[in-house]
Enzyme design. Sequence first.
Site, mmCIF file in Angstrom:
data_model
loop_
_atom_site.group_PDB
_atom_site.id
_atom_site.type_symbol
_atom_site.label_atom_id
_atom_site.label_comp_id
_atom_site.label_asym_id
_atom_site.label_seq_id
_atom_site.Cartn_x
_atom_site.Cartn_y
_atom_site.Cartn_z
ATOM 1 N N THR A 127 8.970 50.561 75.435
ATOM 2 C CA THR A 127 7.960 49.839 74.676
ATOM 3 C C THR A 127 7.489 48.569 75.385
ATOM 4 O OG1 THR A 127 7.682 48.532 72.651
ATOM 5 C CG2 THR A 127 9.926 48.824 73.410
ATOM 6 N N ASP A 128 6.264 48.154 75.059
ATOM 7 C CA ASP A 128 5.738 46.882 75.590
ATOM 8 C C ASP A 128 6.524 45.678 75.063
ATOM 9 O OD1 ASP A 128 4.854 46.909 72.937
ATOM 10 O OD2 ASP A 128 2.729 46.685 73.410
ATOM 11 N N GLU A 129 7.312 45.884 73.989
ATOM 12 C CA GLU A 129 8.004 44.754 73.367
ATOM 13 C C GLU A 129 9.097 44.174 74.259
ATOM 14 O OE1 GLU A 129 8.695 45.051 69.197
ATOM 15 O OE2 GLU A 129 7.142 46.558 68.955
ATOM 16 N N TYR A 152 15.639 44.658 68.336
ATOM 17 C CA TYR A 152 15.025 45.935 68.741
ATOM 18 C C TYR A 152 14.595 45.874 70.200
ATOM 19 C CZ TYR A 152 11.285 49.314 69.517
ATOM 20 O OH TYR A 152 10.488 50.282 70.070
ATOM 21 N N LYS A 156 16.097 47.866 73.521
ATOM 22 C CA LYS A 156 15.249 48.766 74.326
ATOM 23 C C LYS A 156 15.268 48.310 75.790
ATOM 24 C CE LYS A 156 13.074 51.778 73.288
ATOM 25 N NZ LYS A 156 13.429 53.220 73.169
HETATM 26 P P1 NAD Z 1 10.897 56.744 64.667
HETATM 27 O O1 NAD Z 1 11.728 55.655 64.057
HETATM 28 O O2 NAD Z 1 9.728 57.262 63.913
HETATM 29 O O3 NAD Z 1 11.826 58.011 64.977
HETATM 30 C C1 NAD Z 1 13.081 57.864 65.580
HETATM 31 C C2 NAD Z 1 13.757 59.226 65.583
HETATM 32 O O4 NAD Z 1 15.014 59.108 66.273
HETATM 33 C C3 NAD Z 1 14.073 59.765 64.170
HETATM 34 O O5 NAD Z 1 13.762 61.134 64.093
HETATM 35 C C4 NAD Z 1 15.583 59.533 64.031
HETATM 36 O O6 NAD Z 1 16.211 60.456 63.151
HETATM 37 C C5 NAD Z 1 16.043 59.716 65.479
HETATM 38 N N1 NAD Z 1 17.303 59.016 65.758
HETATM 39 C C6 NAD Z 1 17.615 57.724 65.470
HETATM 40 N N2 NAD Z 1 18.879 57.450 65.872
HETATM 41 C C7 NAD Z 1 19.368 58.604 66.430
HETATM 42 C C8 NAD Z 1 20.599 58.954 67.038
HETATM 43 N N3 NAD Z 1 21.613 58.060 67.142
HETATM 44 N N4 NAD Z 1 20.737 60.196 67.537
HETATM 45 C C9 NAD Z 1 19.738 61.113 67.439
HETATM 46 N N5 NAD Z 1 18.556 60.835 66.847
HETATM 47 C C10 NAD Z 1 18.366 59.597 66.355
HETATM 48 O O7 NAD Z 1 10.487 56.188 66.108
HETATM 49 P P2 NAD Z 1 9.092 56.289 66.895
HETATM 50 O O8 NAD Z 1 8.182 55.235 66.390
HETATM 51 O O9 NAD Z 1 8.669 57.694 66.941
HETATM 52 O O10 NAD Z 1 9.559 55.829 68.355
HETATM 53 C C11 NAD Z 1 10.036 56.791 69.294
HETATM 54 C C12 NAD Z 1 10.341 56.088 70.603
HETATM 55 O O11 NAD Z 1 9.156 55.463 71.111
HETATM 56 C C13 NAD Z 1 11.387 54.981 70.468
HETATM 57 O O12 NAD Z 1 12.234 55.031 71.586
HETATM 58 C C14 NAD Z 1 10.564 53.704 70.459
HETATM 59 O O13 NAD Z 1 11.304 52.630 70.971
HETATM 60 C C15 NAD Z 1 9.406 54.087 71.362
HETATM 61 N N6 NAD Z 1 8.137 53.377 71.103
HETATM 62 C C16 NAD Z 1 7.595 53.346 69.855
HETATM 63 C C17 NAD Z 1 6.356 52.715 69.661
HETATM 64 C C18 NAD Z 1 5.681 52.707 68.311
HETATM 65 O O14 NAD Z 1 4.605 52.113 68.172
HETATM 66 N N7 NAD Z 1 6.216 53.374 67.298
HETATM 67 C C19 NAD Z 1 5.693 52.119 70.730
HETATM 68 C C20 NAD Z 1 6.293 52.163 72.000
HETATM 69 C C21 NAD Z 1 7.506 52.812 72.176
HETATM 70 P P1 TYD Z 2 5.161 46.940 63.123
HETATM 71 O O1 TYD Z 2 4.367 48.109 62.654
HETATM 72 O O2 TYD Z 2 6.480 46.655 62.490
HETATM 73 O O3 TYD Z 2 5.286 47.089 64.704
HETATM 74 P P2 TYD Z 2 5.857 46.048 65.818
HETATM 75 O O4 TYD Z 2 6.570 44.941 65.140
HETATM 76 O O5 TYD Z 2 6.779 46.939 66.570
HETATM 77 O O6 TYD Z 2 4.660 45.595 66.596
HETATM 78 O O7 TYD Z 2 4.275 45.640 62.949
HETATM 79 C C1 TYD Z 2 3.033 45.505 63.627
HETATM 80 C C2 TYD Z 2 2.547 44.088 63.384
HETATM 81 O O8 TYD Z 2 2.228 43.933 61.997
HETATM 82 C C3 TYD Z 2 3.578 43.024 63.711
HETATM 83 O O9 TYD Z 2 2.910 41.876 64.268
HETATM 84 C C4 TYD Z 2 4.158 42.657 62.348
HETATM 85 C C5 TYD Z 2 2.995 42.878 61.409
HETATM 86 N N1 TYD Z 2 3.338 43.316 60.044
HETATM 87 C C6 TYD Z 2 2.810 42.634 58.928
HETATM 88 O O10 TYD Z 2 2.059 41.641 59.077
HETATM 89 N N2 TYD Z 2 3.141 43.084 57.692
HETATM 90 C C7 TYD Z 2 3.964 44.150 57.488
HETATM 91 O O11 TYD Z 2 4.236 44.508 56.313
HETATM 92 C C8 TYD Z 2 4.482 44.852 58.634
HETATM 93 C C9 TYD Z 2 5.403 46.039 58.470
HETATM 94 C C10 TYD Z 2 4.143 44.403 59.895
#
Ligand code: NAD
Ligand code: TYD
Length: 338
Positions: A127-129, A152, A156
Site C-alpha cells: 500500500t501507499d500508506e 496498519y 505492511k
Molecule cells: P480486506 O480486509 O477486504 O480482505 C482481507 C482478506 O484477508 C479477508 O478475506 C480476510 O478473511 C483475509 N485474512 C485476514 N487475515 C488472514 C489470515 N491470517 N489468514 C488468511 N486470510 C486472512 O482487504 P483488502 O482491502 O482487499 O486488501 C487486500 C490487500 O491489499 C491487503 O494486503 C491490503 O494491505 C492491500 N491494499 C489495500 C488497499 C485498499 O484500498 N483496500 C490499497 C492498497 C493495498
Molecule cells: P479508509 O477507507 O479507512 O482508508 P485509509 O485510511 O486506508 O485511507 O479511509 C479513507 C479516508 O477517509 C481516510 O482519510 C479516513 C477518512 N474516513 C472518514 O473521514 N470517515 C470515515 O468514517 C472513514 C471510515 C474514513
Amino acid sequence: MAPQRVLVTGAAGFIGNAFLRRLLAERPGVAAMTFDALTYAGHEENLADLPGAERHQFVRGDVAVAADVERALAGFQPDAVVHFAAETHVDRSILQPEPFLRTNILGTQVLLDACREAGIRLVCISTDEVYGSLAAPRRAAPDHPLAPSNVYAATKAAGDLLAQAAFRTHGQDVLVTRSTNNYGPRQMPEKLIPLMILRAHAGESLPVYGHGLQERDWLHVDDHSDGILAALERGQAGATYHFGGGQGRTNLAMVEALLAACGRDGARIEHVRDRPGHDQRYALDDGATREELGWTPVKALEEGLAETIAWYLGHADWCRAVAGDDLRAFLEANYGDR
Ligand code: NAD
Ligand code: TYD
C-alpha cells in the site's frame, strides 16, 4: 511462462476477490485456489458466483500458521502465490494492534518461507500508506523512505521489508506491489466509500474525520487487478511496483459527491473527532511501473463511482450478510460517542 496454477491469499475479501475474478475470466487456462481465514473481512458469499468456477477451489487457512500454508501448497501445487491476506483497517489497528502484527508481519514471513521452499514466485500486495503522509505536490517513487504513521501501515511496511530481505538474502523470486486507495464492489462497509453510500442511502449522518481536507488517490479495483496480473506475469524478482489512480480527492469532496448521488432525507455530513495520526495525503509516482509493465488505469472516477453506488444499492443481501455483529460493534465503538 505465465503461471498456470495460482494460489491467492485473502481472495474472500475485497481486492483479492476482484483479482481472482479477473484472473479466472481473462486466463482461461489458469486454475486458482483461494486461501483465506474468513476473518470478519472475508466472506464465502464472494466466492459464490465466480467466472470459471470449475477451475477454482477454496481452502480455509491462516497465513500465520505454517502448517496451514504448507498443506495448501502441497495439495494444490501452485506455480505462484499472490498474497492479499491482511488486516487492513487503520482505525481497527489503532484500537487493537495484535492481529495486524500477527497476520501482516508473521503471515508474510510464513508465506515467504513456504514459497522459497516450494521454489515458486510470491507477489506481496502492499500500500501507499507505508510512505506516510506526503506534502503536495510530492509523489513517492518506490525508493522513497518508508515512514508509516499507524499500526496498519507499519505492519505492511514490515511485510514489505521482509520480502526485500528474502530477495537480498536468498535471491528469492518475490516482488512487492503498492497501490493507492481502491474502490469498487465488495469492499467492507467499514471503509470510506461503501460506508458513506450505505449511510447516505439509509438517511444517516456521514461521519467525516476532522476537517475532511485529507486527500486520497482513488484507483478502481479492476484497474489495480490488471496491474497485479501484469506484475505476476511480467514483473522482475526483487522489484517494487506502484499503481496509482491519478485521481486525488479530499475526503470532504468525496463524501459530498456520494451524498449528492445517493442521499436520502436526513442524510447529512457530520464532522467527528479526527483519526489519531491521520495522514493528510498519499500519492504515488507510478511512472516507472507504467513504462515497464505497460499498465495504465482506465476507469474514470466519476464513472467508477456511479457503478459502485449502483452495485451496493443493488446488493442489499450482500450488505446485510457482511454487516455482522462485529461490524456493528465496531461502528458503535467508533461513532457511538460522537
Ligand atoms: P480486506 O480486509 O477486504 O480482505 C482481507 C482478506 O484477508 C479477508 O478475506 C480476510 O478473511 C483475509 N485474512 C485476514 N487475515 C488472514 C489470515 N491470517 N489468514 C488468511 N486470510 C486472512 O482487504 P483488502 O482491502 O482487499 O486488501 C487486500 C490487500 O491489499 C491487503 O494486503 C491490503 O494491505 C492491500 N491494499 C489495500 C488497499 C485498499 O484500498 N483496500 C490499497 C492498497 C493495498
Ligand atoms: P479508509 O477507507 O479507512 O482508508 P485509509 O485510511 O486506508 O485511507 O479511509 C479513507 C479516508 O477517509 C481516510 O482519510 C479516513 C477518512 N474516513 C472518514 O473521514 N470517515 C470515515 O468514517 C472513514 C471510515 C474514513
